[in-house]
Scaffold this motif. Sequence first.
Motif, PDB file in Angstrom:
ATOM      1  N   SER A 349       0.833  -1.202   0.000  1.00 46.01           N
ATOM      2  CA  SER A 349       0.000   0.000   0.000  1.00 46.01           C
ATOM      3  C   SER A 349       0.870   1.255   0.000  1.00 46.01           C
ATOM      4  N   GLN A 370      -3.173   3.924   1.872  1.00 42.62           N
ATOM      5  CA  GLN A 370      -4.285   3.513   1.020  1.00 42.62           C
ATOM      6  C   GLN A 370      -4.336   1.990   0.987  1.00 42.62           C
ATOM      7  N   THR A 383      -8.907   3.318   3.263  1.00 45.31           N
ATOM      8  CA  THR A 383      -7.705   3.826   3.923  1.00 45.31           C
ATOM      9  C   THR A 383      -7.536   3.157   5.280  1.00 45.31           C
TER      10      THR A 383
END
Length: 450
Positions: A349, A370, A383
């Motif tokens: 991420s 994210q 998120t």
Amino acid sequence: MRSIQRQVRRGLLATSIMLAMPAIATNYYCDNDANSHQYPHCVGGSPGGTYYSGQAHDVNGDDRRLPGAGSHKSCPTGLVAFKTSHVYTWSVWLYNNAFRSTNTSYSAVQASTSSPTIALSARVNQNTAPGGWKVLGKGSGVSDLLVIGNCGTSTTALAGIDAVRASFTSQAASLATGSPAAAAAQIEHISSLDIADDVVDTSNSCGVDMVTMNPRLADIQKKMLDAPDHYRDISGAFHIRFANVQQDDQVDFEASPVDHSSRVTTMNALGQSRTDVATTAKQMSLWPQERTYQMQSVAPAEASAPAGPRHYHNAQCQPVFTHREDPAHAFAASDVSSPENYAFWLSTSASSITGHTQLLGRNVTVIQGQQDAYLAEKLGAATFTMWVDDATGILLKLRGNNSQGRTVYSIDVSRLSINRGLKHDIASVLTPPAGWNELASPQRVGLQMQ
């Protein structure tokens, strides 16, 4: 190995020289649709569970799924068996949004003896694991059977069984003298027998490990991956909630990686509790409401961190994540005490350090990121925010929000004590209560299924 093949084919190796092959990695595979031609070293697929086909990211497009154990039942079990025994390093392919068990048990067993032994024990939270190969670890001895159990308390959070890889290092036989063509034919024969180099993609052609772009973030990830190395003992309590599997648990725990022991009590939103007690070689689970218990053997966890990279892409651009079993076997508490899965999120991420603060009197680094596409679909989050203890790498707080800003998962530690000793003499309580009923362990069920 490939470079040797090229040299032989080009006639660059003298015909009169004995060509001694180096030690090479041999990979045996099993899958749910295995047959003698496809996987010649596999005895069979995965009996148990429900078969599913047409799955986009599964190996060969299929898998099997085991329901959860419920609050006080033996873990539904499947197994994978190989024809020969070796000191294997076991890996499982986990890349399906339907694989959501929060407590999947893996046991590598030497079943082809009159007295089966456990060579490897591992527990994996499939719900939060990133997609790819999960390297469970190397067995402490030879084995030929991998027993998989869904020991999660949710009956709807399924444990997935997809491809299994058993790897070992072998010394290939020296090649006979002869022509380059004959030597090449022998190499081709060797390389066709499930032998493959699990080459690490160092060119980033398969994608960038996101954490490598931020050295400070990489340091935090390493500490999270090896959190048990940074404390002698730990105790505390936390609340964990994941809406996608209806998990809503209060966890009270104490663990000592040094002594390889732990005691963890989990209570769900209905007030149903379970206590797991573990020492070096044994684990006992207790369900007081039903007066039932389960005993199972566990293999000693490696005292040190696995060698080599913990996350990489192989030559086939498949993600690989190397698991480290909690030395204290405190799996139900590992979301906090050994937060491996969440550490791997930093590799998949786009994440960054957004601040520093204090929680429970401890210095903490705040990380925001994210959610990667695979976990975003599974967990329903866009998120995440982590609060990581600077000194130990344990996870003190976690939030995951969807695109509308609603929290869909969370972890909150409410009490924490580090290096102050444990309340219980854990070894002394590893005795089944008198008059309680015993449930079969996953290993016992798996051996009976053979």
